[in-house]
Design an enzyme around this catalytic site. Sequence first.
Site, PDB file in Angstrom:
ATOM      1  N   ASP A  60       0.846  -1.197   0.000  1.00  0.00           N
ATOM      2  CA  ASP A  60       0.000   0.000   0.000  1.00  0.00           C
ATOM      3  C   ASP A  60       0.882   1.248   0.000  1.00  0.00           C
ATOM      4  O   ASP A  60       0.843   2.052   0.925  1.00  0.00           O
ATOM      5  CB  ASP A  60      -0.946   0.000   1.214  1.00  0.00           C
ATOM      6  CG  ASP A  60      -1.834   1.253   1.247  1.00  0.00           C
ATOM      7  OD1 ASP A  60      -1.913   1.958   0.219  1.00  0.00           O
ATOM      8  OD2 ASP A  60      -2.433   1.532   2.311  1.00  0.00           O
ATOM      9  N   ASN A 102      -2.127   4.015  12.745  1.00  0.00           N
ATOM     10  CA  ASN A 102      -3.279   3.122  12.898  1.00  0.00           C
ATOM     11  C   ASN A 102      -2.955   1.649  12.714  1.00  0.00           C
ATOM     12  O   ASN A 102      -3.585   0.802  13.322  1.00  0.00           O
ATOM     13  CB  ASN A 102      -4.362   3.527  11.896  1.00  0.00           C
ATOM     14  CG  ASN A 102      -5.602   2.692  12.025  1.00  0.00           C
ATOM     15  OD1 ASN A 102      -6.284   2.742  13.047  1.00  0.00           O
ATOM     16  ND2 ASN A 102      -5.889   1.888  11.016  1.00  0.00           N
ATOM     17  N   HIS A 103      -1.963   1.357  11.845  1.00  0.00           N
ATOM     18  CA  HIS A 103      -1.730  -0.044  11.481  1.00  0.00           C
ATOM     19  C   HIS A 103      -0.272  -0.251  11.112  1.00  0.00           C
ATOM     20  O   HIS A 103       0.448   0.702  10.836  1.00  0.00           O
ATOM     21  CB  HIS A 103      -2.615  -0.427  10.292  1.00  0.00           C
ATOM     22  CG  HIS A 103      -2.593   0.613   9.207  1.00  0.00           C
ATOM     23  ND1 HIS A 103      -3.523   1.629   9.131  1.00  0.00           N
ATOM     24  CD2 HIS A 103      -1.750   0.831   8.176  1.00  0.00           C
ATOM     25  CE1 HIS A 103      -3.259   2.406   8.098  1.00  0.00           C
ATOM     26  NE2 HIS A 103      -2.178   1.952   7.504  1.00  0.00           N
ATOM     27  N   ASP A 170      -4.673  -3.475  12.158  1.00  0.00           N
ATOM     28  CA  ASP A 170      -4.754  -2.287  13.022  1.00  0.00           C
ATOM     29  C   ASP A 170      -4.062  -2.537  14.354  1.00  0.00           C
ATOM     30  O   ASP A 170      -4.229  -3.611  14.954  1.00  0.00           O
ATOM     31  CB  ASP A 170      -6.222  -1.944  13.320  1.00  0.00           C
ATOM     32  CG  ASP A 170      -6.828  -1.040  12.265  1.00  0.00           C
ATOM     33  OD1 ASP A 170      -6.484  -1.211  11.077  1.00  0.00           O
ATOM     34  OD2 ASP A 170      -7.660  -0.188  12.630  1.00  0.00           O
ATOM     35  N   ARG A 198       2.853  14.259   8.908  1.00  0.00           N
ATOM     36  CA  ARG A 198       1.492  14.136   8.393  1.00  0.00           C
ATOM     37  C   ARG A 198       1.005  12.829   9.005  1.00  0.00           C
ATOM     38  O   ARG A 198       1.607  11.769   8.781  1.00  0.00           O
ATOM     39  CB  ARG A 198       1.521  14.088   6.869  1.00  0.00           C
ATOM     40  CG  ARG A 198       0.171  13.871   6.185  1.00  0.00           C
ATOM     41  CD  ARG A 198      -0.048  12.407   5.881  1.00  0.00           C
ATOM     42  NE  ARG A 198      -1.157  12.187   4.944  1.00  0.00           N
ATOM     43  CZ  ARG A 198      -1.667  11.002   4.696  1.00  0.00           C
ATOM     44  NH1 ARG A 198      -1.179   9.929   5.287  1.00  0.00           N
ATOM     45  NH2 ARG A 198      -2.649  10.868   3.843  1.00  0.00           N
ATOM     46  N   ASP A 200      -1.289   9.785   9.473  1.00  0.00           N
ATOM     47  CA  ASP A 200      -2.170   9.018   8.605  1.00  0.00           C
ATOM     48  C   ASP A 200      -3.376   8.460   9.365  1.00  0.00           C
ATOM     49  O   ASP A 200      -3.230   7.991  10.499  1.00  0.00           O
ATOM     50  CB  ASP A 200      -1.343   7.853   8.035  1.00  0.00           C
ATOM     51  CG  ASP A 200      -2.106   7.020   7.042  1.00  0.00           C
ATOM     52  OD1 ASP A 200      -2.420   7.539   5.963  1.00  0.00           O
ATOM     53  OD2 ASP A 200      -2.390   5.834   7.343  1.00  0.00           O
ATOM     54  N   TYR A 204      -9.279   6.443  13.136  1.00  0.00           N
ATOM     55  CA  TYR A 204      -9.617   5.025  13.325  1.00  0.00           C
ATOM     56  C   TYR A 204      -8.840   4.329  14.428  1.00  0.00           C
ATOM     57  O   TYR A 204      -8.849   3.099  14.507  1.00  0.00           O
ATOM     58  CB  TYR A 204      -9.367   4.268  12.003  1.00  0.00           C
ATOM     59  CG  TYR A 204      -9.851   4.997  10.790  1.00  0.00           C
ATOM     60  CD1 TYR A 204     -11.214   5.211  10.584  1.00  0.00           C
ATOM     61  CD2 TYR A 204      -8.956   5.497   9.842  1.00  0.00           C
ATOM     62  CE1 TYR A 204     -11.670   5.900   9.465  1.00  0.00           C
ATOM     63  CE2 TYR A 204      -9.405   6.182   8.724  1.00  0.00           C
ATOM     64  CZ  TYR A 204     -10.758   6.385   8.549  1.00  0.00           C
ATOM     65  OH  TYR A 204     -11.198   7.069   7.437  1.00  0.00           O
ATOM     66  N   GLU A 242      -4.509  13.714   8.834  1.00  0.00           N
ATOM     67  CA  GLU A 242      -5.292  13.169   7.734  1.00  0.00           C
ATOM     68  C   GLU A 242      -6.549  12.556   8.340  1.00  0.00           C
ATOM     69  O   GLU A 242      -6.521  11.434   8.860  1.00  0.00           O
ATOM     70  CB  GLU A 242      -4.532  12.095   6.953  1.00  0.00           C
ATOM     71  CG  GLU A 242      -5.266  11.753   5.667  1.00  0.00           C
ATOM     72  CD  GLU A 242      -5.510  10.269   5.401  1.00  0.00           C
ATOM     73  OE1 GLU A 242      -6.028   9.961   4.316  1.00  0.00           O
ATOM     74  OE2 GLU A 242      -5.200   9.430   6.262  1.00  0.00           O
ATOM     75  N   HIS A 307      -1.869  11.708  -3.505  1.00  0.00           N
ATOM     76  CA  HIS A 307      -1.459  10.406  -4.036  1.00  0.00           C
ATOM     77  C   HIS A 307      -2.590   9.377  -4.009  1.00  0.00           C
ATOM     78  O   HIS A 307      -2.409   8.258  -4.458  1.00  0.00           O
ATOM     79  CB  HIS A 307      -0.263   9.884  -3.233  1.00  0.00           C
ATOM     80  CG  HIS A 307      -0.628   9.590  -1.812  1.00  0.00           C
ATOM     81  ND1 HIS A 307      -0.869  10.590  -0.883  1.00  0.00           N
ATOM     82  CD2 HIS A 307      -0.851   8.428  -1.159  1.00  0.00           C
ATOM     83  CE1 HIS A 307      -1.196  10.042   0.275  1.00  0.00           C
ATOM     84  NE2 HIS A 307      -1.202   8.725   0.141  1.00  0.00           N
TER      85      HIS A 307
HETATM   86  C1  NOJ Z   1      -4.327   7.184   3.818  1.00  0.00           C
HETATM   87  C2  NOJ Z   1      -3.215   7.228   2.818  1.00  0.00           C
HETATM   88  O1  NOJ Z   1      -3.221   8.493   2.183  1.00  0.00           O
HETATM   89  C3  NOJ Z   1      -3.463   6.108   1.838  1.00  0.00           C
HETATM   90  O2  NOJ Z   1      -2.582   6.192   0.749  1.00  0.00           O
HETATM   91  C4  NOJ Z   1      -3.353   4.793   2.562  1.00  0.00           C
HETATM   92  O3  NOJ Z   1      -3.721   3.762   1.673  1.00  0.00           O
HETATM   93  C5  NOJ Z   1      -4.278   4.747   3.785  1.00  0.00           C
HETATM   94  N1  NOJ Z   1      -4.256   5.945   4.562  1.00  0.00           N
HETATM   95  C6  NOJ Z   1      -3.905   3.612   4.697  1.00  0.00           C
HETATM   96  O4  NOJ Z   1      -2.706   3.927   5.371  1.00  0.00           O
END
Ligand code: NOJ
Length: 552
Positions: A60, A102-103, A170, A198, A200, A204, A242, A307
């Site tokens: 990811d 978060n994870h 998570d 930043r 993320d 959650y 975020e 992104h």
């Molecule tokens: C938000 C991020 O901007 C995104 O790219 C990501 O897939 C998810 N959070 C999970 O971390």
Amino acid sequence: MAPLWYKNALFYELPVRAFYDSNGDGHGDLAGVTRKLDYLQALGVDCLWLPPIYPSPLLDGGYDIADYYGIHPDFGTMADFKQLLTEAKRRGLRVIADLVLNHTSASHPWFQAARADRASPYRDYYVWNDTDQRYQAARIIFLDTETSNWAWDQTAGQYYWHRFYSSQPDLNYDNPAVQAEMLNVLKFWLDQGLDGFRCDAVPYLIEREGTNCENLPETHKFIKTVRNFVETHYPDCVLLAEANQWPHDLRPYFGDNDEFHMAFHFPVMPRIFMALGRGDASALIEILKATPAIPPENQWCTFLRNHDELTLEMVTDAERLWMWRRYAPEPRMRLNLGIRRRLAPLLGGDARQLELANALLFALPGTPIFYYGDEIGMGDNIWLPDRDGLRTPFQWDAGPNAGFSSAAPEQLYAPVVAEGPFSYQRVNLAAQLADSQSLWHRLRRLVTVRKAQPVFGCGEYEFLPLAGAQVFGLARRHAGEVVVALHNLTAEPQRVEIDPSQTPCLASWQGASAHDLVAERAAGQLRPTLTQTLGPYSYCWLKLEKDGAGPP
Ligand code: NOJ
């Protein structure tokens, strides 16, 4: 220390893998970013945001971290990272990075230990259950891929909780050890000299039965702990949230300036596209009116693209349908609840609309952030998997691999955009630097003008009561200065009248003269009103001068 430095700044999102490959292995790297700092400085950038740079299987985009304390080998070494920070500081540039709270990745040693042994202290680092029936009110975010927020783990003999891909379990924030781990991670990177994070996916962190498991009080409590830690030890650093939420759920993430310094304004973003696509600012005005005031030290972060897919979570169902029909006519352009396209293709590559979209963004309250490549109008590749088509190599010039890398084309982490109107032969930085009328030069000018006028970064705002919503007009005011910003959202010329007697913050400006900051020309006087005619998709930012002389 420069207090509130983030308020009058330009941020720039820079995925390291996509920017510049310094060693010819086909991946952008930290040394490549260092090599390009002069470019970023020339654009007027104040702060870089680096999406995850840590060891990761990259399932990811690096948001699946396997080690919080290292650098992904494709991107370089810790020495490269420190060199980047040193060189950035030398140029007065700041750098923030992603903090993924978060994870973790499923390949993180914590998760590997947790699944292998119920008695392991790491078991309780994650959220386990014997059935997949808990927390049913939590929505699924990666709708195109995931069918549940629970995944069965054969080795563990239990289900684990994940809000994103099942490869991203998570963390359990009810466990004080997890909270302590994350403070250590934060400390480690701030000690290297990073200027903040930043953060993320903050909504959650905590789960509770009977809720949608977002924005819970315990989540806010942990964030206050984080802020307090940063405030005590690193007072010049910034925390940017975020949180893809509605304005009333976003507001608590600032607290009494005791949570985040900044937060992305997610609901504003799609409404900028609605304003442009409909030629009508009503939805944008409505969401700004629904946005609660924030403490003076805090700041929104405003953006057009990033992104991820252009998220349509914070719109009504009818608005989402409208956006999909207007901006994602082909099914492949849609992803989850959004649109996987870049800014320039979304706006049909129309130079006027691209400049207007940025001007409007810059006129809004908040600190704007550019997504790499949007300053030259780069295109996308919707046929790449997931969101990869938004993360193709930066188009530096018309040479091999768009000047991004000396590797063989098949070695690149992703192909350069080589076909169509946005191919690197047509859209590249070198060509735009050589053309004084290019998008790059026009945006560069906007950046300069904005940063020279603290009303934009620090001022309050008021909507102008204009006859229709075809022109988005607002007055910005700060420290005795006023700028009136007008943006024509339509393909026809529009005439607007500014009436100071109808706009409280202009009431004392009767008789003032207006100076167009971008065009650098006198634009008339408020005697008693001022009429302006705006060409198709054009805009003006008028600074008011009481002596009638205009600025030198
Ligand atoms: C938000 C991020 O901007 C995104 O790219 C990501 O897939 C998810 N959070 C999970 O971390």
